[in-house]
Design a protein around this motif. Structure first.
Motif, PDB file in Angstrom:
ATOM      1  N   TYR A 322    -116.570   4.868 -27.645  1.00  0.00           N
ATOM      2  CA  TYR A 322    -116.529   4.151 -28.997  1.00  0.00           C
ATOM      3  C   TYR A 322    -116.607   5.377 -30.013  1.00  0.00           C
ATOM      4  O   TYR A 322    -117.428   5.942 -30.202  1.00  0.00           O
ATOM      5  N   ILE A 323    -115.421   5.416 -30.637  1.00  0.00           N
ATOM      6  CA  ILE A 323    -115.235   6.627 -31.737  1.00  0.00           C
ATOM      7  C   ILE A 323    -115.137   5.752 -33.176  1.00  0.00           C
ATOM      8  O   ILE A 323    -113.798   5.186 -33.125  1.00  0.00           O
ATOM      9  N   LEU A 324    -115.983   6.109 -33.895  1.00  0.00           N
ATOM     10  CA  LEU A 324    -115.552   5.550 -35.273  1.00  0.00           C
ATOM     11  C   LEU A 324    -115.117   6.396 -36.079  1.00  0.00           C
ATOM     12  O   LEU A 324    -115.613   7.556 -36.334  1.00  0.00           O
ATOM     13  N   SER A 325    -113.776   6.264 -36.625  1.00  0.00           N
ATOM     14  CA  SER A 325    -113.234   7.248 -37.482  1.00  0.00           C
ATOM     15  C   SER A 325    -112.365   6.737 -38.638  1.00  0.00           C
ATOM     16  O   SER A 325    -111.699   5.545 -38.465  1.00  0.00           O
ATOM     17  N   ALA A 326    -112.350   7.549 -39.538  1.00  0.00           N
ATOM     18  CA  ALA A 326    -111.543   6.967 -40.860  1.00  0.00           C
ATOM     19  C   ALA A 326    -110.119   7.835 -40.919  1.00  0.00           C
ATOM     20  O   ALA A 326    -109.238   7.647 -41.747  1.00  0.00           O
ATOM     21  N   ASP A 327    -109.988   8.784 -39.871  1.00  0.00           N
ATOM     22  CA  ASP A 327    -109.135   9.421 -39.846  1.00  0.00           C
ATOM     23  C   ASP A 327    -107.819   9.252 -39.080  1.00  0.00           C
ATOM     24  O   ASP A 327    -107.862   8.597 -37.701  1.00  0.00           O
ATOM     25  N   THR A 328    -106.646   8.724 -39.769  1.00  0.00           N
ATOM     26  CA  THR A 328    -105.650   8.103 -38.992  1.00  0.00           C
ATOM     27  C   THR A 328    -104.823   8.908 -38.036  1.00  0.00           C
ATOM     28  O   THR A 328    -103.884   8.504 -37.179  1.00  0.00           O
ATOM     29  N   MET A 329    -105.256  10.179 -37.951  1.00  0.00           N
ATOM     30  CA  MET A 329    -104.582  11.240 -37.012  1.00  0.00           C
ATOM     31  C   MET A 329    -105.202  10.827 -35.430  1.00  0.00           C
ATOM     32  O   MET A 329    -104.751  11.041 -34.697  1.00  0.00           O
ATOM     33  N   LEU A 330    -106.294  10.445 -35.732  1.00  0.00           N
ATOM     34  CA  LEU A 330    -107.125  10.452 -34.300  1.00  0.00           C
ATOM     35  C   LEU A 330    -106.383   9.617 -33.276  1.00  0.00           C
ATOM     36  O   LEU A 330    -106.176  10.351 -32.156  1.00  0.00           O
ATOM     37  N   PRO A 331    -106.147   8.367 -33.601  1.00  0.00           N
ATOM     38  CA  PRO A 331    -105.556   7.567 -32.542  1.00  0.00           C
ATOM     39  C   PRO A 331    -104.308   7.987 -32.101  1.00  0.00           C
ATOM     40  O   PRO A 331    -103.752   7.790 -30.997  1.00  0.00           O
ATOM     41  N   LYS A 332    -103.577   8.840 -32.817  1.00  0.00           N
ATOM     42  CA  LYS A 332    -102.278   9.371 -32.569  1.00  0.00           C
ATOM     43  C   LYS A 332    -102.135  10.443 -31.657  1.00  0.00           C
ATOM     44  O   LYS A 332    -101.457  10.984 -30.874  1.00  0.00           O
ATOM     45  N   THR A 333    -103.345  11.289 -31.928  1.00  0.00           N
ATOM     46  CA  THR A 333    -103.370  12.721 -31.521  1.00  0.00           C
ATOM     47  C   THR A 333    -104.457  12.784 -30.174  1.00  0.00           C
ATOM     48  O   THR A 333    -104.376  13.936 -29.524  1.00  0.00           O
ATOM     49  N   ILE A 334    -105.447  11.732 -29.974  1.00  0.00           N
ATOM     50  CA  ILE A 334    -106.247  11.993 -28.777  1.00  0.00           C
ATOM     51  C   ILE A 334    -105.634  11.656 -27.615  1.00  0.00           C
ATOM     52  O   ILE A 334    -106.592  12.105 -26.612  1.00  0.00           O
TER      53      ILE A 334
END
Length: 370
Positions: A322-334
């Motif tokens: 579970y990763i909490l992120s405000a960065d919209t890049m994360l789900p695109k680049t992980i």
């Protein structure tokens, strides 16, 4: 999550609402909610709810209330006001009118008035304006409930304790199941998990505003705290693991765990998240990685996220991350397929709690858009 928690704490007529939960109960319910809620921000006592047309209506409603029966004029006061679709021009002026009404009522009845303290008030009054509805609350908590009373070192951008507890609840984690935060910072997830594991009441190390109310029942409060203490489990080593790249962050986590008496319950080590391996065959990984909100971070995070995905895929098969992120890049680049996305707010930052079930073949060939 909060509605379920409050029901277990004895609340009645529990009704989830936008941004909160309505419930009913007596003073015992109020004390138990403050003492035992891990997820709530504040427990507010609704003292008025009526329609309004102008500032004078707000003043009259506030003036009619028996403030002198609830707290002493010797205490300091702060008024907070929030509004949605409010037709009135100035919220600052409405706030002033509420404060004036409280003080005028005290002067009329006692010839004295409370002082205003916007920093460390004894009593907080919350007003809310919606279209033509005006609601007033007395804050029974005082300081926000995420302030558990044990944090000695804040670290950089720490996650609030009640958000961490809510996330733990969302994941379905239970004591005894392995839990890892590989970027633990000052250790908030570790602290909340350990408190849950030992059934430690989150409010057991602090004071509350209701202790200053005239209705305060000291014997009942003493009894409830004693009962909560008796339900705690002995401190033992738990399968709760925390690591961080930076020694100073780990030092903060150690300081906070030690202040809470939980240092011996948790495994801590300094490590790079891109070089670690799973401590057990199965478990839950929860973390709050850095966001790309500061200048110069975007490029480094664009390189980091794919590597994080690779490590989760290769080293954490059998785990759920579970990763909490405000960065919209994360789900695109992980380069992993999220099985669930839950919108959450970390302070003012809108975030997503991304769930990744780590099974063979979950590494994506193409980038995923949120």
């Amino acid at each position: 999550m909060l509605a379920d928690e409050l029901s277990k704490l004895g609340a009645e007529k529990v009704l989830p609402a936008n941004g909160g939960v309505h419930f009913q109960g007596n003073w015992k319910t109020c004390y138990q909610a403050n003492l035992g809620s891990r997820i709530a921000s504040r427990i507010l006592w609704q003292i008025a709810s009526t329609t309004y047309r102008n500032e004078q209506d707000v003043y009259d409603t506030t003036l009619a209330l028996p403030w002198h029966e609830w707290f002493s004029s010797e205490l300091t006061v702060r008024v907070n006001l929030a509004a949605i679709k409010c037709p009135l021009r100035s919220l600052d002026f409405v706030t002033l009118r509420i404060k004036d009404a409280v003080c005028d009522k005290f002067r009329k009845i006692t010839s004295k008035r409370p002082s205003i303290d916007t920093v460390h008030p004894d009593i907080r009054i919350h007003g809310f304006l919606y279209a033509n509805e005006f609601t007033l609350y007395l804050d029974t908590s005082g300081d926000a409930l995420f302030k558990r009373g044990y944090r000695k070192a804040a670290g950089n951008a720490p996650i609030r304790e009640n958000l961490a507890a809510g996330i733990l609840s969302l994941t379905g984690w239970q004591p005894g199941k392995p839990l890892l935060d590989p970027m633990c910072g000052s250790g908030t997830f570790l602290l909340e998990a350990a408190q849950i594991a030992f059934n430690i009441a989150p409010g057991s190390q602090r004071h509350f505003a209701f202790e200053k109310f005239k209705q305060f029942d000291q014997p009942l409060w003493t009894k409830l705290k004693k009962e909560a203490l008796g339900k705690q489990h002995p401190i033992t080593q738990q399968p709760i693991y925390g690591s961080d790249l930076y020694g100073y962050a780990l030092s903060d986590a150690r300081t906070n765990l030690e202040a809470a008496g939980l240092l011996d319950a948790v495994y801590l080590k300094q490590a790079n998240v891109l070089e670690i391996t799973a401590p057990t065959p199965q478990g839950i990984l929860i973390t709050n990685p850095p966001y790309g909100v500061r200048i110069g971070e975007t490029q480094s995070l664009a390189e980091f996220y794919p590597k994080l995905g690779d490590i989760l895929k290769s080293k954490f098969s059998g785990w759920t991350a579970y990763i909490l992120s405000a960065d919209t890049m994360l789900p695109k680049t992980i380069r992993l397929k999220a099985t669930r996305r839950t919108p959450l707010f970390n302070g003012a930052l809108e975030c997503r709690l991304l769930e990744y079930k780590m099974i063979a073949g979950s590494l994506k060939k193409n980038n995923e858009s949120d």
